[in-house]
Design a protein around this motif. Structure first.
Motif, PDB file in Angstrom:
ATOM      1  N   LEU A   1       0.831  -1.192  -0.170  1.00 22.10           N
ATOM      2  CA  LEU A   1       0.084   0.068  -0.040  1.00 22.10           C
ATOM      3  C   LEU A   1       0.855   1.341  -0.013  1.00 22.10           C
ATOM      4  O   LEU A   1       1.913   1.214   0.383  1.00 22.10           O
ATOM      5  N   PHE A   2       0.435   2.172  -0.613  1.00 26.91           N
ATOM      6  CA  PHE A   2       1.154   3.617  -0.566  1.00 26.91           C
ATOM      7  C   PHE A   2       1.109   4.260   0.842  1.00 26.91           C
ATOM      8  O   PHE A   2       0.111   4.683   1.208  1.00 26.91           O
ATOM      9  N   PRO A   3       2.337   4.125   1.540  1.00 26.63           N
ATOM     10  CA  PRO A   3       1.826   4.596   2.870  1.00 26.63           C
ATOM     11  C   PRO A   3       1.692   6.098   3.188  1.00 26.63           C
ATOM     12  O   PRO A   3       1.311   6.257   4.271  1.00 26.63           O
ATOM     13  N   TRP A   4       1.908   6.899   2.230  1.00 27.99           N
ATOM     14  CA  TRP A   4       1.402   8.305   2.500  1.00 27.99           C
ATOM     15  C   TRP A   4      -0.070   8.462   1.874  1.00 27.99           C
ATOM     16  O   TRP A   4      -0.621   9.570   2.083  1.00 27.99           O
ATOM     17  N   LYS A   5      -0.785   7.567   1.501  1.00 27.92           N
ATOM     18  CA  LYS A   5      -2.111   7.706   1.006  1.00 27.92           C
ATOM     19  C   LYS A   5      -2.997   6.938   2.264  1.00 27.92           C
ATOM     20  O   LYS A   5      -2.625   5.818   2.720  1.00 27.92           O
TER      21      LYS A   5
ATOM     22  N   TYR B   1      -4.099   5.537   7.828  1.00 25.02           N
ATOM     23  CA  TYR B   1      -3.045   5.262   6.971  1.00 25.02           C
ATOM     24  C   TYR B   1      -2.655   3.928   7.401  1.00 25.02           C
ATOM     25  O   TYR B   1      -2.800   3.387   8.281  1.00 25.02           O
TER      26      TYR B   1
END
Lengths: 282, 286
Positions: free
Chosen positions: B111-115, B155
């Motif tokens: 998963l994109f950690p910043w989204k 997050y």
């Protein structure tokens, strides 16, 4: 289900913990609390104690008071510095050099770090050169900077930019290369066009590394500021320290050091606070 | 996990003949697929002339020991592994680069950690040109489907491994892929979470129309999930046997003790044991 599993674990661990603490150290707890309070007290007293000791040593006659003035004399010198109006201009000049150099050096560092991190050809072209130039201490460039730029502001800026650039370049380069390849594959599978990969994945993936590099660069910009101002100028905190040294105004010298330390400390803390917001998902 | 909203969809989907329909064209056609890697000890044949078809709507599991090339086969179908010999057609057209009509779930959620959860799921539709509002609506539907409404704005690093993998599945489904590829998606989870995830996937599968290819090294998992199990051998990767799983649906992990299930498992184990023995003797003599 996961919640249930957690509950089981939680039910077990406190029991086990209680057994072990009950068995082997029943008497330690209160004294560890006392220790903690003592630590806090000592921590609060640390700086006042140091200043008192300094004051007493200076006035005791063991040392030469002209060379080692007490804090009260230093404080008086700083107040005088402020009252004369020079303080403001000195701080402004130094802050300007640090800020401009930091911003320019960081911008170049991030830009080239992305290029070398992302494109092997650019890396092959530039990385060997940067790796040779990087270990040379920026201070060693002072003589040639004086030859090139004289005493102009451009020379000061050059030194700070030089110091900041390599640190930021290296951390950005490493950050870009360390971006999880799994994230890139996942993004590809979701239809992310390759030309949007930079803004969508790579920049954000590298951001934690870039921020660490930038924070290191804050203190480096202060180191190089010292070299830049010692090389000769007409205003600045370090310049004032040097002038005071030539006049044997030791109080002023120490006051200048304290001011420099304080400014650098505040800059670091501000940046740390900013960094925490930049990497918002942590 | 299940909501009222979804039960109607479920009824609709199950009234359609999903599995046994043989449409004119298979969803996936793999013919004579060979993949060779260059290693420092010379060339290594990872996959050797593998051929199989997957019908539209079918759920196929590929089982095999680690290193048998099953993940490589999946990555190739996904268009992530470029140099290969043979032909792979998905929905009739050759693969060679990632396509939005092919979804992929990896062993790690990635998963994109910043989204946030919502933005992770909305990423695909956004990249395909949907507006933020449309993409958000798609994400919200999927979040409801995977039962993570409470975590829509969380997050990834605040979620458990199972939750993260549910988000990864939802994210892959957001582009409404015709084909969903899953590479040991539950391999990193503990046994209990894994069983729940399998039930969730079967439930989810009834609502989506995607063809699924699922790679695992766990025979139980393969039989619980699949319409058909392909057993692969290692070094070089080949398909040893194909076993149809005619267990009734809807299934859950409860079938693990049914006699018909056990008979199937015995078949699979025999194939795998014979192959293991062969590989062992071979490595011993060489």
């Amino acid at each position: 289900m996961e919640i249930g599993a957690e509950a089981i674990v939680q039910n077990q661990t406190p029991k086990r913990a209680a057994v072990t603490t009950g068995a082997d150290r029943p008497g330690r707890r209160p004294s560890s609390g006392r220790f903690r309070r003592l630590n806090v007290l000592v921590g609060v007293l640390s700086i006042p104690l140091f200043i008192i000791l300094w004051e007493l040593t200076s006035r005791s006659g063991i040392v030469n008071m002209v060379l080692f003035p007490p804090p009260t004399v230093v404080a008086a010198a700083v107040l005088e510095w402020m009252r004369s109006g020079q303080f403001f201009w000195d701080v402004a000049a130094s802050l300007y050099r640090v800020t401009a150099g930091f911003l320019l050096g960081s911008a170049l560092g991030v830009l080239l770090g992305i290029l070398t991190g992302q494109f092997p050809v650019v890396s092959s072209l530039l990385s060997p050169l940067f790796q040779i130039l990087r270990p040379i201490p920026p201070i060693a460039f002072v003589p040639i900077v004086i030859l090139w730029f004289g005493l102009s502001e451009a020379g000061k800026l050059f030194l700070v930019v030089w110091g900041v650039f390599f640190t930021v370049w290296l951390s950005t380069h490493i950050g870009v290369q360390k971006v999880d390849r799994g994230l890139i594959r996942a993004a590809l599978m979701l239809g992310t066009p390759r030309r949007q990969m930079l803004q969508e994945i790579i920049l954000l993936g590298a951001l934690p590394y870039i921020v660490v590099g930038l924070r290191t660069a804050v203190s480096i910009s202060f180191y190089t500021l010292v070299a830049a101002e010692l090389a000769g100028t007409f205003a600045g905190v370090v310049y004032r320290i040097e002038i005071a040294q030539q006049n044997l105004q030791t109080g002023q010298v120490m006051g200048g050091l304290a001011a420099l330390g304080l400014i650098s400390f505040i800059a670091d803390r501000l940046f740390a606070a900013l960094a925490e917001r930049t990497v918002w998902w942590r | 996990m299940s909501g009222y909203r979804s039960t109607t969809k479920l009824a609709l989907a199950s009234s359609q003949p999903s599995v046994k329909t043989v449409s004119e064209q298979p969803a996936i056609q793999v013919s004579n697929l060979s993949i060779v890697f260059d290693t420092n000890r010379g060339q290594m044949i990872a996959v050797d002339r593998v051929s199989f078809d997957v019908a539209a709507g079918e759920f196929v599991c590929i089982v095999g020991p680690s290193g048998c090339g099953k993940s490589t086969v999946l990555n190739t179908i996904a268009g992530l592994e470029v140099p290969f010999e043979g032909e792979i057609l998905v929905e009739g057209s050759p693969v060679g680069h990632p396509r939005p009509d092919i979804g992929m779930v990896f062993q790690q959620p990635h998963l994109f950690p910043w989204k946030s959860v919502r933005r992770n799921i909305a990423h695909g539709p956004r990249m395909l040109g949907k507006s933020a509002k449309e993409a958000g609506a798609i994400a919200d539907d999927l979040i409801a489907m995977i039962g993570l409404k409470r975590f829509a704005d969380a997050y990834p690093n605040t979620l458990s491994g199972g939750m993260q993998q549910r988000v990864a599945i939802a994210r892959a489904l957001a582009n409404e892929p015709r084909v969903l590829l899953m590479d040991e998606p539950f391999g990193a989870l503990d046994a209990q979470t894994r069983a729940v995830m399998q039930d969730n996937l079967l439930e989810l599968r009834d609502r989506i129309k995607a063809t699924i290819v699922f790679v695992t090294h766990d025979i139980d998992e393969a039989i619980v999930l699949a319409d058909r199990v392909l057993i692969m051998s290692a070094g070089p990767g080949r398909i040893l046997r194909e076993i149809a799983v005619n267990l009734p649906r809807p299934r859950s992990s409860a079938i693990l003790i049914e006699p018909t299930y056990l008979a199937l498992k015995r078949d699979c184990l025999e194939v795998i044991r014979a192959e293991g023995l062969r590989a062992f003797n071979q490595s011993d003599s060489s």
